[in-house]
Enzyme design. Structure first.
Site, PDB file in Angstrom:
ATOM      1  N   HIS A   1      67.083  52.035  27.136  1.00 55.59           N
ATOM      2  CA  HIS A   1      68.447  51.815  26.647  1.00 55.59           C
ATOM      3  C   HIS A   1      68.510  50.648  25.661  1.00 55.59           C
ATOM      4  CE1 HIS A   1      69.148  48.941  30.146  1.00 55.59           C
ATOM      5  NE2 HIS A   1      69.941  48.361  29.276  1.00 55.59           N
TER       6      HIS A   1
ATOM      7  N   ASP B   1      63.310  53.887  32.602  1.00 57.99           N
ATOM      8  CA  ASP B   1      64.024  53.213  31.516  1.00 57.99           C
ATOM      9  C   ASP B   1      63.104  52.276  30.711  1.00 57.99           C
ATOM     10  OD1 ASP B   1      65.952  52.149  29.884  1.00 57.99           O
ATOM     11  OD2 ASP B   1      67.366  51.698  31.490  1.00 57.99           O
TER      12      ASP B   1
ATOM     13  N   SER C   1      68.088  43.017  30.744  1.00 63.20           N
ATOM     14  CA  SER C   1      67.481  44.327  30.601  1.00 63.20           C
ATOM     15  C   SER C   1      66.216  44.215  29.780  1.00 63.20           C
ATOM     16  CB  SER C   1      68.436  45.287  29.912  1.00 63.20           C
ATOM     17  OG  SER C   1      69.236  45.894  30.870  1.00 63.20           O
TER      18      SER C   1
HETATM   19  N1  ARG Z   1      73.852  49.357  33.611  1.00 65.71           N
HETATM   20  C1  ARG Z   1      72.789  48.981  32.731  1.00 65.71           C
HETATM   21  C2  ARG Z   1      73.240  47.847  31.813  1.00 65.71           C
HETATM   22  O1  ARG Z   1      74.285  47.298  31.984  1.00 65.71           O
HETATM   23  C3  ARG Z   1      72.222  50.142  31.997  1.00 65.71           C
HETATM   24  C4  ARG Z   1      73.119  50.770  30.981  1.00 65.71           C
HETATM   25  C5  ARG Z   1      72.516  51.914  30.226  1.00 65.71           C
HETATM   26  N2  ARG Z   1      72.523  53.150  30.957  1.00 65.71           N
HETATM   27  C6  ARG Z   1      73.574  54.040  31.031  1.00 65.71           C
HETATM   28  N3  ARG Z   1      73.456  55.133  31.734  1.00 65.71           N
HETATM   29  N4  ARG Z   1      74.711  53.854  30.375  1.00 65.71           N
HETATM   30  O2  ARG Z   1      72.919  47.676  30.683  1.00 65.71           O
HETATM   31  N1  ASP Z   2      71.774  46.737  32.443  1.00 66.34           N
HETATM   32  C1  ASP Z   2      71.951  45.337  32.094  1.00 66.34           C
HETATM   33  C2  ASP Z   2      71.376  45.036  30.697  1.00 66.34           C
HETATM   34  O1  ASP Z   2      71.318  45.887  29.834  1.00 66.34           O
HETATM   35  C3  ASP Z   2      71.359  44.464  33.124  1.00 66.34           C
HETATM   36  C4  ASP Z   2      72.353  44.088  34.179  1.00 66.34           C
HETATM   37  O2  ASP Z   2      73.553  43.961  33.897  1.00 66.34           O
HETATM   38  O3  ASP Z   2      71.921  43.857  35.292  1.00 66.34           O
HETATM   39  O4  ASP Z   2      71.108  43.911  30.361  1.00 66.34           O
END
Ligand code: ARG
Ligand code: ASP
Length: 709
Positions: free
Chosen positions: A85, A222, A644
């Site tokens: 991502h 990921d 991330s």
């Molecule tokens: N929750 C994670 C973050 O805040 C991953 C986000 C990307 N993945 C998704 N399915 N939208 O960045």
């Molecule tokens: N998914 C988040 C990021 O892209 C990480 C988190 O919020 O724990 O940085």
């Protein structure tokens, strides 16, 4: 009560105390004060191995990737790992109908096939320095707030100029820590020739999509792989075919020995933003006002998007990335709101403030909490109006498109120019993924919600005028979405510099400007003015909290709030109980992927090759002790957005995983860390290696990696 203790002393004393939980995001240059605790918890290296300016250390293998992710170096030829991502935009930019790298994955089979990326940079931290004395020089009581801010800016500018004059690709910033009680200078070296080496298909890299996002059990692969290139002298250089792979001072060795409950883990990365020391009033606003309001608005928008996406394959593709970004924060806020409520954070903070106030009586901290409470109450309606504006008027796609096009006109000495190429690019990107029916339906819903939620005396005159003119939000929307010239894809092609009025006077620009004027005149100035005051009081409060802790010996350990600077978080591989009667174990395996696999559900439709491999158990050497491929694992490292892509490191300093998410029940960790439920989610490095070899057939990359165990 001892009030003699200076802040510096308070900081040192506070940070040597053993933390009760694995909470904290520590400054690498001060890790000496934590190292005993880390070692007690299982870490086998020293402070100098983590951060050193005299020798290569682990910090030299960690980068700020793009504007808000972390990456790590895993070979002496500049090979870099981060999340799928985080590399998504680059993978997408190389994708076309003939080569859909998002759908099918991308694997360079040798270095000459690696793909350059416009605009992508990575930054290595060269060093960090406490510059509090220099930055605050001359900032005494004789100056008012504005003068002090100006002086701080000037002092910062000077040392940044000095720091970046020294060499090639140097960047620097001065950051306030502990609400301006300390200032640090961060000096980075920035590289800009970064090439895409590999990415799994989205059905692996984004497996589970928004359904599994922020959740356990998780099975997302990921990751994406890049390589840093430099000139022949290893210096930063813009893209050139003559550039060569960057030779790092340090890179991570990869441990394939496995991950077990209770193992020590350590995360090195760039957490973006946390607010661990704020007043209960500020927390109440977030948990009881702001989060619920934003969740409600986004639930409506997501519902509208989903309805259209379900009815058309074309719209599903157009809106999937927009849906993902709306839903990401939406889900996080739900966890935050729940976590704050479940842990009674407002009440606990209020109780703490009461004790603090008693202790502070008669001192310079006396009345501080009350002043903060009253400022937070004063700012609340302005903050709320600003957030409402952000989540409603500012989400109208046509309006932000039109405003970007109008910015392609520029006026200078009475002459108007129009950057038609730039406008054309904006227009084609916009229309590729635009559905006016969705935009109109969201417009109506959001404008109705706006009217319902905005306090009477904050209602923009512009809004009232429009309702008077059209009679209803629906009629207003009918007019905009049938008459705006910006809806016409050919409008831009017909424009020249003489047509600035056509653009600026369009009905959607009228909407855009109507709200913007209201916000800039009636909301933003108050928000900024009160916020500056709050920051100043928080500086005092921060200092006070440290002294109070010292006075009552409560063993609280202080670390500066995250601000996208390099930090160390450490803890253990650990499961958790999300609710009574449920316990989540630490690791997931490929078995779970197969259990979720469903060709009829987009998020769970895995590549056929993965099904075949599972059936034949052709796992190479990457299976865990259970005989299955490990996929993700949980730990209690304190992380946030920006972490991330961060390396997850074991007790020997070797790489065992890549951090990519947290569990939603624990997302209040940005405000209050609960060791019971705050967990970060990482990709097990063995799933990455398995995917490179078995799905990507790219095991040529293993030749440059160093494996231990
Ligand atoms: N929750 C994670 C973050 O805040 C991953 C986000 C990307 N993945 C998704 N399915 N939208 O960045
Ligand atoms: N998914 C988040 C990021 O892209 C990480 C988190 O919020 O724990 O940085």
């Amino acid at each position: 009560m001892t009030r003699k203790i200076t802040l510096a002393v308070a900081l040192i004393i506070a940070t040597v105390t053993t933390s009760r939980a694995d909470e904290g995001m520590w400054l690498p240059s001060l890790i000496g004060s934590r190292i005993a605790d880390m070692q007690e918890k299982g870490f086998k290296l020293d402070a100098e191995d983590i951060y050193s300016i005299n020798q290569a250390s682990l910090k030299d293998a960690v980068v700020l990737f793009g504007g808000g992710c972390t990456g790590e170096i895993v070979s002496e030829a500049g090979l870099l790992l981060t999340n799928h991502h985080c590399g998504y935009r680059q993978i997408q930019s190389h994708s076309s109908v003939e080569h859909d790298y998002l759908r099918d994955g991308f694997w360079a089979m040798n270095r000459s096939e690696e793909l350059p990326n416009k605009g992508l940079t990575v930054k290595f931290l060269e060093r960090m320095e406490d510059v509090t004395g220099i930055i605050l020089k001359g900032c005494d009581e004789s100056r008012n707030e504005d003068e002090r801010t100006k002086l701080i800016d000037e002092n910062s500018k000077k040392i940044i100029e000095q720091a970046t004059a020294e060499g090639n690709g140097l960047r620097a910033s001065v950051e306030a820590l502990y609400y301006g009680n300390q200032y640090y200078l961060f000096i980075y070296r920035e590289y800009s020739d970064i090439r895409l080496v590999g990415a799994p298909p989205s059905s692996i890299g984004k497996f589970g999509g928004d359904t599994d996002n922020w959740m356990w059990p998780r099975h997302t692969g990921d990751f994406s792989i890049f390589r840093i290139y430099a000139d022949k002298d290893n210096n930063p250089a813009p893209y050139s075919p003559d550039n060569v792979p960057y030779r790092p001072k340090k890179f991570f060795k990869i441990s394939t020995g496995g991950v077990h409950e209770g193992d020590f883990t350590f995360i090195y990365g760039f957490p973006g933003s946390t607010q661990e020391y704020i007043h209960s009033e500020a927390v109440r606003y977030i948990g009881e006002v702001s989060d619920p309001q934003k969740i409600k608005l986004r639930t409506i928008r997501l519902g509208i998007l989903k309805k259209h996406m379900d009815s058309s394959q074309k719209i599903r593709i157009q809106y999937s990335s927009k849906y993902a970004s709306i839903s990401n924060a939406w889900k996080k806020w739900q966890g935050e709101e729940l976590g704050l409520r479940r842990n009674r954070i407002v009440a606990k903070k209020a109780q703490y403030e009461k004790k603090f106030a008693q202790w502070a009586e008669g001192s310079s901290y006396s009345g501080l909490c009350d002043s903060l409470a009253s400022l937070y109450k004063t700012i609340e309606p302005y903050r709320f109006a600003g957030e409402l504006y952000n989540e409603t008027a500012r989400t109208v796609e046509l309006a932000s498109y039109a405003s970007r096009i109008s910015r392609c006109f520029s006026k200078k000495d009475g002459n108007v120019t129009f950057d038609k190429d730039a406008a054309g690019e904006i227009a084609s990107a916009f229309f590729k993924d635009y559905c006016p029916d969705i935009d109109k339906e969201c417009f109506i819903a959001m404008m109705e919600e706006f009217a319902e939620s905005i306090p009477e005396d904050f209602m923009p005159e512009y809004y009232k005028r429009m309702i008077l003119k059209y009679g209803s939000v629906a009629a207003w929307a009918d007019e905009i979405f049938s008459t705006s010239a910006f809806l016409d894809e050919n409008f831009i092609a017909s424009l020249s510099e003489c047509d600035i009025e056509k653009a600026e006077d369009d009905i959607i620009m009228d909407f855009y400007n109507g709200f913007l004027k209201w916000y800039s005149k009636e909301i933003r100035p108050s928000v900024e003015r009160i916020n500056a005051r709050i920051f100043d009081l928080n500086k005092e409060y921060m200092k006070g909290q440290m002294e109070y802790s010292e006075a009552v010996s409560d063993g609280r350990a202080f670390y500066p709030d995250a601000n996208l600077t390099l930090r160390v978080a450490y803890g253990h591989v650990k499961g958790y109980s999300p609710a009574d009667g449920i316990y989540y174990v630490t690791s997931s395996t490929i078995k779970g992927i197969i259990q979720k696999d469903d060709p009829n559900i987009f998020d769970y439709n895995i590549p056929q090759s993965l099904r075949d491999i599972y059936a034949s158990k052709d796992y190479g050497k990457w299976a865990g002790e259970s005989g299955e491929i490990p996929v993700c694992f949980l730990a209690d490292n304190h992380t946030t957005g920006g972490n991330s892509g961060s390396p997850v490191i074991n007790c020997n300093g070797d790489l065992i995983g890549i951090n990519f998410d947290r569990v939603w029940e624990g997302t209040m960790s940005d405000i209050a860390f609960d060791p019971e439920r705050c967990r970060n989610i990482s990709l097990d490095v063995r799933y990455l290696l398995f995917t490179i070899e078995k799905i990507g057939n790219a095991s040529w990359l293993f030749d440059e990696m160093v494996f231990v165990d």
